[in-house]
Design a protein around this motif. Sequence first.
Motif, PDB file in Angstrom:
ATOM      1  N   LEU A  26       0.823  -1.216   0.000  1.00 50.59           N
ATOM      2  CA  LEU A  26       0.000   0.000   0.000  1.00 50.59           C
ATOM      3  C   LEU A  26       0.857   1.266   0.000  1.00 50.59           C
ATOM      4  O   LEU A  26       0.322   2.367   0.054  1.00 50.59           O
ATOM      5  CB  LEU A  26      -0.921   0.011   1.224  1.00 50.59           C
ATOM      6  CG  LEU A  26      -1.946  -1.125   1.328  1.00 50.59           C
ATOM      7  CD1 LEU A  26      -2.724  -1.023   2.640  1.00 50.59           C
ATOM      8  CD2 LEU A  26      -2.897  -1.119   0.134  1.00 50.59           C
ATOM      9  N   ASN A  27       2.171   1.090  -0.034  1.00 46.45           N
ATOM     10  CA  ASN A  27       3.116   2.206  -0.017  1.00 46.45           C
ATOM     11  C   ASN A  27       2.922   3.093   1.215  1.00 46.45           C
ATOM     12  O   ASN A  27       3.022   4.318   1.143  1.00 46.45           O
ATOM     13  CB  ASN A  27       3.003   3.046  -1.296  1.00 46.45           C
ATOM     14  CG  ASN A  27       4.237   3.912  -1.531  1.00 46.45           C
ATOM     15  OD1 ASN A  27       5.348   3.541  -1.156  1.00 46.45           O
ATOM     16  ND2 ASN A  27       4.047   5.066  -2.145  1.00 46.45           N
ATOM     17  N   SER A 133      -2.434   2.384   9.734  1.00 44.76           N
ATOM     18  CA  SER A 133      -1.081   2.673   9.261  1.00 44.76           C
ATOM     19  C   SER A 133      -0.031   2.204  10.260  1.00 44.76           C
ATOM     20  O   SER A 133       1.126   1.965   9.894  1.00 44.76           O
ATOM     21  CB  SER A 133      -0.906   4.173   8.986  1.00 44.76           C
ATOM     22  OG  SER A 133      -1.000   4.923  10.183  1.00 44.76           O
ATOM     23  N   ARG A 165      -1.554  11.035   3.218  1.00 44.10           N
ATOM     24  CA  ARG A 165      -1.780  10.141   2.081  1.00 44.10           C
ATOM     25  C   ARG A 165      -2.130   8.730   2.555  1.00 44.10           C
ATOM     26  O   ARG A 165      -2.991   8.059   1.982  1.00 44.10           O
ATOM     27  CB  ARG A 165      -0.532  10.101   1.193  1.00 44.10           C
ATOM     28  CG  ARG A 165      -0.736   9.356  -0.129  1.00 44.10           C
ATOM     29  CD  ARG A 165       0.560   9.205  -0.881  1.00 44.10           C
ATOM     30  NE  ARG A 165       1.495   8.364  -0.136  1.00 44.10           N
ATOM     31  CZ  ARG A 165       2.792   8.603  -0.018  1.00 44.10           C
ATOM     32  NH1 ARG A 165       3.318   9.681  -0.571  1.00 44.10           N
ATOM     33  NH2 ARG A 165       3.566   7.777   0.656  1.00 44.10           N
ATOM     34  N   ASN A 166      -1.462   8.276   3.607  1.00 46.42           N
ATOM     35  CA  ASN A 166      -1.749   6.950   4.149  1.00 46.42           C
ATOM     36  C   ASN A 166      -3.186   6.856   4.661  1.00 46.42           C
ATOM     37  O   ASN A 166      -3.874   5.853   4.439  1.00 46.42           O
ATOM     38  CB  ASN A 166      -0.779   6.620   5.282  1.00 46.42           C
ATOM     39  CG  ASN A 166       0.613   6.300   4.779  1.00 46.42           C
ATOM     40  OD1 ASN A 166       0.825   6.103   3.579  1.00 46.42           O
ATOM     41  ND2 ASN A 166       1.569   6.254   5.689  1.00 46.42           N
ATOM     42  N   THR A 169      -5.461   6.595   1.740  1.00 42.11           N
ATOM     43  CA  THR A 169      -5.365   5.256   1.142  1.00 42.11           C
ATOM     44  C   THR A 169      -6.137   4.234   1.956  1.00 42.11           C
ATOM     45  O   THR A 169      -6.892   3.412   1.411  1.00 42.11           O
ATOM     46  CB  THR A 169      -3.891   4.830   1.044  1.00 42.11           C
ATOM     47  OG1 THR A 169      -3.199   5.702   0.147  1.00 42.11           O
ATOM     48  CG2 THR A 169      -3.765   3.400   0.541  1.00 42.11           C
ATOM     49  N   LEU A 173      -9.487   2.068   1.144  1.00 37.89           N
ATOM     50  CA  LEU A 173      -9.421   0.605   1.198  1.00 37.89           C
ATOM     51  C   LEU A 173     -10.562   0.036   2.022  1.00 37.89           C
ATOM     52  O   LEU A 173     -11.223  -0.925   1.620  1.00 37.89           O
ATOM     53  CB  LEU A 173      -8.076   0.183   1.799  1.00 37.89           C
ATOM     54  CG  LEU A 173      -7.785  -1.308   1.874  1.00 37.89           C
ATOM     55  CD1 LEU A 173      -7.558  -1.878   0.482  1.00 37.89           C
ATOM     56  CD2 LEU A 173      -6.550  -1.558   2.755  1.00 37.89           C
TER      57      LEU A 173
END
Length: 199
Positions: A26-27, A133, A165-166, A169, A173
Amino acid sequence: MSAANPSDWAVLAAMQAWLSRAVIGLNLCPFAKAVQVRGQIRYTVSSATDEAALLDELAQELQFLQDSARHVCETTLLVLPTLLADFWEFNQFLQRADRLLRQLDLEGVFQIASFHPDFEFGDAPAGDMGHFSNRAPYPTLHLLREDSIEEALAGFPDAASIYERNVATLRALGPQGWQALAVGAGSHAAAPAPTGQGT
């Protein structure tokens, strides 16, 4: 990787699946893939049965990292499969871990980041996906070199946006998407065999 009992292998497999599928997949950390590919991550499964023994292990791992060249061992994940399952108790222990850094005169040399199956940021609602995260299959102390952090951030000018950003994301998700990653404890069946350093 040195020999370990079967339960240790299961813990390591779960952690490597989490790193590959969630953190890198997921970077969530743009710096993780390079050290994973180069085999510079040390995985240590704690055998401590109480916090005093865990502090001893932490001191040993900090010493190992200090004595190791960066190209051999860049960072360490000290995984706690049998201790500090309660997130509040884990958070309390982090204060003792930071105190140990100061006692060893390693403050500013290393930094201890943290992951936990029930990790929560204090400024976000309990059900927010952003907490994921910092969620891992097991309570984990991540030992980082301060100079490596500085170098990584210097080469990533938009580092301040990583957290935001996390969160975006992970919210996109959603819970079902996270569950589909199968990165919780005991969800490592499809993971590759553990690789890299480990004890």
